[in-house]
Write a protein that holds these residues in place. Sequence first.
Motif, PDB file in Angstrom:
ATOM      1  N   LEU A 144      11.203 -12.508  16.536  1.00 18.57           N
ATOM      2  CA  LEU A 144      11.092 -11.897  15.210  1.00 18.57           C
ATOM      3  C   LEU A 144      11.732 -10.500  15.199  1.00 18.57           C
ATOM      4  CD1 LEU A 144       9.517 -12.309  12.330  1.00 18.57           C
ATOM      5  CD2 LEU A 144       8.171 -10.419  13.240  1.00 18.57           C
ATOM      6  N   SER A 147      15.488 -10.791  15.521  1.00 19.44           N
ATOM      7  CA  SER A 147      16.127 -11.339  14.334  1.00 19.44           C
ATOM      8  C   SER A 147      15.958 -10.433  13.113  1.00 19.44           C
ATOM      9  CB  SER A 147      15.550 -12.732  14.040  1.00 19.44           C
ATOM     10  OG  SER A 147      15.985 -13.187  12.786  1.00 19.44           O
ATOM     11  N   ASP A 148      14.709 -10.165  12.758  1.00 20.93           N
ATOM     12  CA  ASP A 148      14.464  -9.506  11.475  1.00 20.93           C
ATOM     13  C   ASP A 148      14.452  -7.985  11.552  1.00 20.93           C
ATOM     14  OD1 ASP A 148      14.321 -12.042  10.583  1.00 20.93           O
ATOM     15  OD2 ASP A 148      12.202 -12.042  10.049  1.00 20.93           O
ATOM     16  N   VAL A 149      14.249  -7.431  12.729  1.00 23.56           N
ATOM     17  CA  VAL A 149      14.271  -5.968  12.861  1.00 23.56           C
ATOM     18  C   VAL A 149      15.631  -5.507  13.379  1.00 23.56           C
ATOM     19  CG1 VAL A 149      13.201  -3.957  13.954  1.00 23.56           C
ATOM     20  CG2 VAL A 149      11.779  -5.897  13.234  1.00 23.56           C
ATOM     21  N   LEU A 172      11.059 -18.624  15.642  1.00 21.61           N
ATOM     22  CA  LEU A 172      11.230 -17.677  14.546  1.00 21.61           C
ATOM     23  C   LEU A 172      10.482 -18.146  13.300  1.00 21.61           C
ATOM     24  CD1 LEU A 172      12.537 -15.085  13.574  1.00 21.61           C
ATOM     25  CD2 LEU A 172      14.607 -16.372  13.025  1.00 21.61           C
ATOM     26  N   ARG A 176       7.448 -16.040  11.572  1.00 13.64           N
ATOM     27  CA  ARG A 176       7.478 -15.607  10.169  1.00 13.64           C
ATOM     28  C   ARG A 176       6.242 -16.124   9.433  1.00 13.64           C
ATOM     29  NH1 ARG A 176      13.952 -16.809   9.452  1.00 13.64           N
ATOM     30  NH2 ARG A 176      14.672 -14.681   9.770  1.00 13.64           N
TER      31      ARG A 176
END
Lengths: 200, 287
Positions: A144, A147-149, A172, A176
Motif C-alpha cells: 500500500l 503503491s499509494d504513497v 494491494l 485498500r
Amino acid sequence: MIPDDESRLVSRAQGGDLEAFNALVVRYQDYLYTIAYRLMGDAAAASDMTQEAFIAAYQKLSSYSGGSLKAWLARIVTNRCYDELRRGKRRHTTALDDLSERSGARLNLVDSAPSPESVAQQNELQRALQHCIAGLPPDQRLVLVMSDVQGMTYQEIAETAALNLGTVKSRLSRARMAMRACLQSIQELLPAEYRLVNNK
Amino acid sequence: MPLSERDIDLLSAYLDDALDESERAEFMQALAQSPELQRELTDWQAMQRALAALPVLRAPRDFTLTPAQARPVRVLVPVWRVLSAAALLVLLAGVGVLFVRQQSAPASSDAIALLATSPASAEPQAISPDIDVADDSKGGERSAPTIDALTTQVTPAPTLDLAAAVVTESAPLTFAPAGGIVETFGMDADVQDDMTPLMEQRGFFAPEAGVQGDMTPLVQERGFSAEESLSAMQTGEPPAITAFAETAELAPMAAALPTQGIRSTLGGVLEAFWQLVLRVLALWLGG
C-alpha cells in the motif's frame, strides 16, 4: 533524468568521498525518513531505519549502476523496514488519540498550509491515515505504501519486494479494503469534508 | 448486496488503470448495476487521493554519516557460533573415539569370548596383580605355573606366537618347575589342553617346537622376568605384572588382530567424515 551534480556526487562518493555522499544524504533524508515513518508508524523506528539505510547505501554504493538514485535509496529503506517488520521487532500500533498527542511535533509538513484551521484538518486526516496504515499487516502495508504513497507501479513493487505481479495485486486490493474499513470506523474523528460517502 | 472478492480485485485494479479490455468491460457492467460498488469506488478514489497527498515529513535529525559509520563493516563471527562449533567438534571427537573403541574392543577380547564358549567351560580369570600365587593349604597339588592364561586372554597377537607354542606343547616353561606352585595367571593346567585346539582353530598361534628356551625375552617384555617369576613361586609373592595388567598394554595387541582391515576401512571412513565436518564448519563460520 539524473541531475549532473548528482552524478558527480555519486561518482565522488563511489570513490570514497564521504562529504559527497553526505550531500546526497541531505538531499534525500526527508524522503527516506517519510517512507520509513509510513511503514514503521513510529518516529524512533523510522529514524533507525533511515540511518541504517544510508549506511547500507554508502557501503554498497559501488553496486549502484545508474538510474534513479532516489528510487534506489527508496528500495533500500523499504527493504530495511520490511525486514524489520517481518522479524516482528517493531509491531507498532497506536490508538488514534495517542498518535495525535505523541507525534504531533513530528508530523511537520514540509509545505505547510497557510490557514491554521486547514492545517489542523489536514493533520487530522493524516493522523487517521497513518493510524490505519500502521494497523495493516506488514505485507499489505508494504504494497500500500509503495503503491499509494510512493506512487510505484505494480512492476516496481514486484521487483522491490520480490513478489510476483499477482501477489502484488491481491495484497494491494486487500490492503485498500482494510484501509477503507479502518477509515470508516473512525469517521466521526475526521473533518466532515473528509468523511467517506459509504457509511454502511 | 455485499461486494464479492472479484469485485474488490477489479475495483483495486481499476483504480490503478491495470485492467485489460475484458476485465474493464466486466467491471463497468458490474459498476452500472451496483450502487454499492459505485459508493465503494468513490470512497476508494478519495482514500487514494488522500494517501497520495500525504506530505513528505521533515527528518527529525541529520542523517549524514560520520567517518565511523562509513567505515566498512568487519564481519565478526558471533561468539555463540564459535562456542557451538567447539561443542560440536568435541561431541564428534567423542563419538569418533567411542566408535573406534567399540570396533577394537570385541577383537581384543576375542580370546576371552573364546574361552567362555569353550567346551571345558573354564572361565578365564582376569589378570591382575593380586593373583593368589601360592596356596599351600591345598596341599601343593597343582600344576606348574604357565602363562597360557595370559596368552589366551590378552595376547592373541602374532607377537605372542612363541608363548602360544609353549602352550601347544602342553609343557611348563623352562623356568617353572613342574609340580611347584600351582596357581597360574588365570587358568588351571587342565584347561590349557582343552583350549589348545580351539586357539589353533582361531589362528592365534602357530605351534613351533623348540622355542621354549626363547621365552625369557618375551616374558621380560610382558613386564616380569623369568627370575622374578621363579622367585615369586618360591617365596609365595606374586610377580610384578602390573604392566601387563595395564589397559594400555592391550591397545597395541588389539591393533594387530585380524580385524585390521576392517579397522583401516573404518578409519578411512571416519577420516573422510571428519574432513567433511571440518569443511562444513569452515563454511558455517565463514557464513
